[in-house]
Scaffold this motif. Structure first.
Motif, mmCIF file in Angstrom:
data_model
loop_
_atom_site.group_PDB
_atom_site.id
_atom_site.type_symbol
_atom_site.label_atom_id
_atom_site.label_comp_id
_atom_site.label_asym_id
_atom_site.label_seq_id
_atom_site.Cartn_x
_atom_site.Cartn_y
_atom_site.Cartn_z
ATOM 1 N N SER A 197 0.852 -1.095 -0.155
ATOM 2 C CA SER A 197 -0.013 -0.120 -0.080
ATOM 3 C C SER A 197 0.819 1.289 -0.017
ATOM 4 C CB SER A 197 -0.984 -0.108 1.171
ATOM 5 O OG SER A 197 -0.273 0.151 2.425
ATOM 6 N N GLN A 198 2.238 1.318 0.680
ATOM 7 C CA GLN A 198 2.883 2.385 0.779
ATOM 8 C C GLN A 198 3.659 2.471 -0.510
ATOM 9 O OE1 GLN A 198 1.556 3.843 3.331
ATOM 10 N NE2 GLN A 198 3.432 4.731 4.033
ATOM 11 N N VAL A 199 3.808 1.475 -1.340
ATOM 12 C CA VAL A 199 4.440 1.422 -2.531
ATOM 13 C C VAL A 199 3.428 2.143 -3.670
ATOM 14 C CG1 VAL A 199 5.416 0.048 -4.533
ATOM 15 C CG2 VAL A 199 6.126 -0.510 -2.291
ATOM 16 N N ALA A 200 2.181 1.638 -3.440
ATOM 17 C CA ALA A 200 1.199 2.437 -4.347
ATOM 18 C C ALA A 200 1.099 3.699 -4.210
ATOM 19 C CB ALA A 200 0.013 1.599 -4.092
ATOM 20 N N ARG A 201 0.970 4.186 -2.846
ATOM 21 C CA ARG A 201 1.006 5.357 -2.412
ATOM 22 C C ARG A 201 1.984 6.493 -3.005
ATOM 23 N NH1 ARG A 201 0.838 6.757 3.370
ATOM 24 N NH2 ARG A 201 0.311 9.058 2.508
ATOM 25 N N ALA A 202 3.423 5.909 -3.034
ATOM 26 C CA ALA A 202 4.359 6.598 -3.365
ATOM 27 C C ALA A 202 4.449 6.737 -5.023
ATOM 28 C CB ALA A 202 5.688 5.941 -3.143
ATOM 29 N N ALA A 203 3.998 5.551 -5.580
ATOM 30 C CA ALA A 203 3.723 5.619 -6.984
ATOM 31 C C ALA A 203 2.807 6.603 -7.569
ATOM 32 C CB ALA A 203 3.193 4.218 -7.488
ATOM 33 N N ASP A 204 1.724 6.858 -6.710
ATOM 34 C CA ASP A 204 0.659 8.153 -7.217
ATOM 35 C C ASP A 204 1.310 9.392 -6.960
ATOM 36 O OD1 ASP A 204 -1.197 6.276 -7.827
ATOM 37 O OD2 ASP A 204 -2.141 6.263 -5.593
ATOM 38 N N VAL A 205 2.120 9.491 -5.859
ATOM 39 C CA VAL A 205 2.933 10.891 -5.585
ATOM 40 C C VAL A 205 3.690 10.927 -6.784
ATOM 41 C CG1 VAL A 205 4.317 12.233 -4.216
ATOM 42 C CG2 VAL A 205 2.724 10.832 -3.232
ATOM 43 N N ILE A 206 4.437 10.108 -7.261
ATOM 44 C CA ILE A 206 5.335 10.485 -8.328
ATOM 45 C C ILE A 206 4.550 10.766 -9.603
ATOM 46 C CG2 ILE A 206 7.431 9.175 -9.716
ATOM 47 C CD1 ILE A 206 8.012 7.704 -7.263
ATOM 48 N N ALA A 207 3.735 9.889 -9.822
ATOM 49 C CA ALA A 207 2.929 9.852 -11.211
ATOM 50 C C ALA A 207 2.214 11.240 -11.440
ATOM 51 C CB ALA A 207 1.678 8.836 -11.113
ATOM 52 N N LEU A 208 2.049 11.983 -10.377
ATOM 53 C CA LEU A 208 1.348 13.227 -10.457
ATOM 54 C C LEU A 208 2.463 14.309 -10.155
ATOM 55 C CD1 LEU A 208 -1.824 12.612 -8.028
ATOM 56 C CD2 LEU A 208 -1.730 13.009 -10.777
ATOM 57 N N SER A 209 3.665 14.127 -10.251
ATOM 58 C CA SER A 209 4.548 15.067 -10.006
ATOM 59 C C SER A 209 5.176 15.708 -11.209
ATOM 60 C CB SER A 209 5.642 14.649 -9.198
ATOM 61 O OG SER A 209 6.514 13.483 -10.172
ATOM 62 N N ARG A 210 5.738 16.999 -11.054
ATOM 63 C CA ARG A 210 6.106 17.672 -12.258
ATOM 64 C C ARG A 210 7.588 17.303 -12.611
ATOM 65 N NH1 ARG A 210 8.930 21.962 -11.623
ATOM 66 N NH2 ARG A 210 8.188 22.201 -9.494
ATOM 67 N N GLN A 211 8.384 17.399 -11.448
ATOM 68 C CA GLN A 211 9.772 17.079 -11.869
ATOM 69 C C GLN A 211 10.523 16.660 -10.514
ATOM 70 O OE1 GLN A 211 11.658 20.158 -13.708
ATOM 71 N NE2 GLN A 211 13.659 19.561 -13.296
ATOM 72 N N PRO A 212 10.300 15.159 -10.524
ATOM 73 C CA PRO A 212 11.128 14.527 -9.367
ATOM 74 C C PRO A 212 12.549 14.551 -9.345
ATOM 75 C CG PRO A 212 10.085 12.908 -10.645
ATOM 76 C CD PRO A 212 9.823 14.023 -11.334
ATOM 77 N N ILE A 213 13.020 14.326 -8.104
ATOM 78 C CA ILE A 213 14.543 13.797 -8.162
ATOM 79 C C ILE A 213 14.922 12.866 -7.142
ATOM 80 C CG2 ILE A 213 14.988 15.844 -6.712
ATOM 81 C CD1 ILE A 213 17.712 16.384 -7.759
ATOM 82 N N ILE A 214 15.881 12.157 -7.345
ATOM 83 C CA ILE A 214 16.234 11.180 -6.391
ATOM 84 C C ILE A 214 17.671 11.376 -5.613
ATOM 85 C CG2 ILE A 214 17.107 8.827 -6.039
ATOM 86 C CD1 ILE A 214 15.542 8.111 -8.608
ATOM 87 N N LEU A 215 17.540 11.424 -4.494
ATOM 88 C CA LEU A 215 18.650 11.641 -3.394
ATOM 89 C C LEU A 215 18.865 10.423 -2.949
ATOM 90 C CD1 LEU A 215 20.906 13.511 -2.177
ATOM 91 C CD2 LEU A 215 19.235 13.981 -0.341
ATOM 92 N N ALA A 216 20.349 9.691 -3.103
ATOM 93 C CA ALA A 216 20.928 8.641 -2.725
ATOM 94 C C ALA A 216 21.857 8.767 -1.355
ATOM 95 C CB ALA A 216 21.303 7.741 -3.738
ATOM 96 N N GLY A 217 21.430 8.205 -0.537
ATOM 97 C CA GLY A 217 22.531 8.353 0.812
ATOM 98 C C GLY A 217 23.099 7.190 0.957
ATOM 99 N N HIS A 218 23.841 7.223 2.393
ATOM 100 C CA HIS A 218 24.714 6.238 2.802
ATOM 101 C C HIS A 218 23.997 4.944 2.876
ATOM 102 C CE1 HIS A 218 27.849 4.769 6.132
ATOM 103 N NE2 HIS A 218 28.146 4.441 4.825
ATOM 104 N N GLY A 219 22.640 5.071 3.277
ATOM 105 C CA GLY A 219 22.028 3.919 3.416
ATOM 106 C C GLY A 219 22.017 3.004 2.113
#
Length: 551
Positions: A190-212
């Motif tokens: 369900s959280q994956v689905a919610r995140a996918a909706d947020v990304i799909a509706l975004s204008r310009q997403p960006i990924i920040l990758a950290g130490h983890g």
């Protein structure tokens, strides 16, 4: 087991059962039985010249292997000397097990020679701190120490062994506990689905990758997400290399003191997909100053609370599986060109400019360029804290995880030289280079002797400006002048040679690259000193201070 053997031998058996290969430390009167027992084991004891060096070695070994590095010391001052490296490991989310002696139980309850409450002293800088009250407790306590150190979020733990516990006789039936591995949970659908909706509706997403993301070996999944969805990727300083800097979607690293090129990618983004990011790596206010961007937090544990890190969706679980699931759930592709291309072009232009800067003392940009030219893609560079770290972490192109190591949690000075020894032990077939300012170098330079004695061929590159360059830079930026930052140095060539290492001093800009290549290929310890011209510092921050308009 012989019933007349000391508990120290049981302790060593427990460490062997945990897969320990090295113990870094200095023996003391109160742990001689433990040190002696290691001689009959498969574990190699690395005798160091300062306990701080032992802790930094354990930290870097833990960071590179994912298995806890082990640091050992005697009680009192020896144990206290471990603390900087122990705190550095905890703040850098690195598994370390620190073990020290303690006074005997027969006098720990009263005022006595060398007594200090070490368990309480270590508690604020570790995930777990305790003392073994009996030899019978050793198997359980050692197993707990390693389990706690490795479990996300990793960090350092501390275990005190009283002198009379270490030398006590143990029952032959005592043995190490079996290792139970904690498996990360699968992400919530369900959280994956919610995140996918947020990304799909975004204008310009960006990924920040950290130490983890680096710790969880998520490079392949990051690249897959970026390529499938067309989303650009930036990293923190500690995350450098988890996404290759020569990839078309790479934006570089955030963490510089000014509004750097990569920050423009965050200025224009409306959704931040933070993968394995931890707040101590980089203050979120610098990439979300108005707290108006939607954040998707992907990690093994929940996000820390921060006013500028408002999590819209949190996906907690195995990072690789989370990325796979989220990538497959998003039914949209973005155009990562534009800002990303401009950022990569500007960084590339800086590197190219550095390649042609021939002034002497050398430009820091030229030094970074020459280091990159000398090192292979999988070779390891440690950049010590100071102006060196700012230039290296910002500009050094990194292509593989854990091939540029900095301290970005506690930002301790002096870790690079001892850390380089651990890196060489972890990866004996790779070149290892410690880059350090002259101030940081002399904080743990005694470990050159350890490297020579243990036949660990590392190369140390000292950026010499005879000052605490980063503090000078900061003073000049904020106050327009500096003070109390300058010092003198020994002759570093003679200093290196006095330890049995080789010493080189660079006398012209065109001499650094061939000297680096020569030193890296030699089967010995080498120290190269290069005078650096940090007048470029203020020009850089002034230029970046002017780059305030959106692309």
């Amino acid at each position: 087991m012989d019933p007349q053997v000391e508990a120290a031998r049981l302790l060593v058996r427990c460490l062997e059962a945990e897969g320990v290969e090295y113990v870094f430390g200095i023996p003391g009167e109160e742990n001689i039985h433990f040190v002696d027992a290691l001689n009959e084991s498969s574990i190699r004891y690395i005798l160091v010249r300062h306990e701080q060096g032992a802790a930094f070695m354990a930290e870097m070994y833990g960071r590179l292997t994912g298995r806890p590095g082990v640091a050992s010391a005697t009680l009192g001052p020896g144990a206290i000397n471990l603390q900087l490296g122990v705190a550095d490991a905890t703040t850098n989310s690195t598994p370390v097990v620190a073990i020290s002696a303690q006074v005997g139980l027969d006098r720990i309850y009263k005022e006595s020679h060398q007594i200090i409450d070490l368990v309480s002293l270590f508690r604020p800088i570790t995930k777990w701190s305790d003392m073994a009250p009996t030899p019978e407790a050793l198997p359980e306590m050692v197993r707990k120490a390693f389990k706690v150190a490795q479990t996300e979020r990793p960090g350092a733990v501390y275990l005190a062994i009283p002198e009379d516990v270490e030398s006590a006789k143990v029952d032959p039936s005592l043995k190490p506990l079996p290792i139970n591995i904690v498996r990360p949970e699968e992400p919530s659908a369900s959280q994956v689905a919610r995140a996918a909706d947020v990304i799909a509706l975004s204008r310009q997403p960006i990924i920040l990758a950290g130490h983890g993301a680096t710790r969880n070996r998520a490079s392949h999944e990051l690249i897959r997400m970026s390529e499938r969805l067309g989303i650009p990727v930036a990293t923190t300083f500690n995350g450098k290399g988890v996404f290759p800097d020569d990839h078309d979607h790479a934006l570089g690293a955030v963490g510089f003191m000014r509004h750097d090129y990569v920050n423009f990618g965050f200025d224009e983004a409306d959704v931040l997909i933070c993968v394995g990011y931890e707040l101590q790596e980089f203050d979120p206010v610098k990439i979300n100053p108005h707290a108006d961007k939607k954040i998707i937090h992907i990690h093994r544990f929940a996000a820390e609370v921060d006013d500028h890190y408002p999590v819209a969706v949190g996906i907690q679980g195995d990072i690789r599986n989370s990325l796979r699931a989220l990538t497959d759930a998003v039914r949209r592709r973005f155009d990562s060109r534009g800002t990303g291309e401009k950022i990569r072009r500007m960084i590339g232009e800086e590197l190219e400019r550095g390649r042609h800067e021939d002034r002497f003392p050398m430009s820091p940009r030229r030094i970074v360029t020459d280091i990159r030219e000398a090192m292979g893609r999988k070779d390891i560079v440690l950049a010590d804290t100071g102006a060196v770290k700012m230039w290296m972490a910002r500009m050094y192109p990194t292509y593989e995880p854990n091939t540029l190591l900095v301290s970005n949690g506690l930002s301790s000075m002096g870790f690079a030289v001892p850390g380089a020894l651990a890196a060489k032990l972890a990866y004996p077939n790779r070149h290892v280079l410690a880059t350090t300012g002259d101030g940081a170098f002399l904080m743990n330079s005694q470990e050159l002797e350890t490297a020579v004695r243990e036949k660990l061929p590392i190369t140390v590159l000292i950026w010499e400006d005879k000052a605490y360059g980063l503090i000078e830079w900061k003073m000049d930026l904020e106050m327009g002048h500096d003070s109390n930052v300058e010092f003198g140095n020994p002759d570093f060539v003679k200093y290196a040679e006095s330890f049995g290492a080789r010493g080189y001093r660079i006398e012209s800009a065109d001499a650094l690259l061939p000297t680096l290549r020569q030193a890296l290929e030699e089967d010995t310890v080498s120290v190269i000193t290069v005078p650096v011209d940090y007048s470029e510092n203020l020009r850089l921050t002034s230029k970046l201070g002017e780059l305030t308009d959106p692309f």
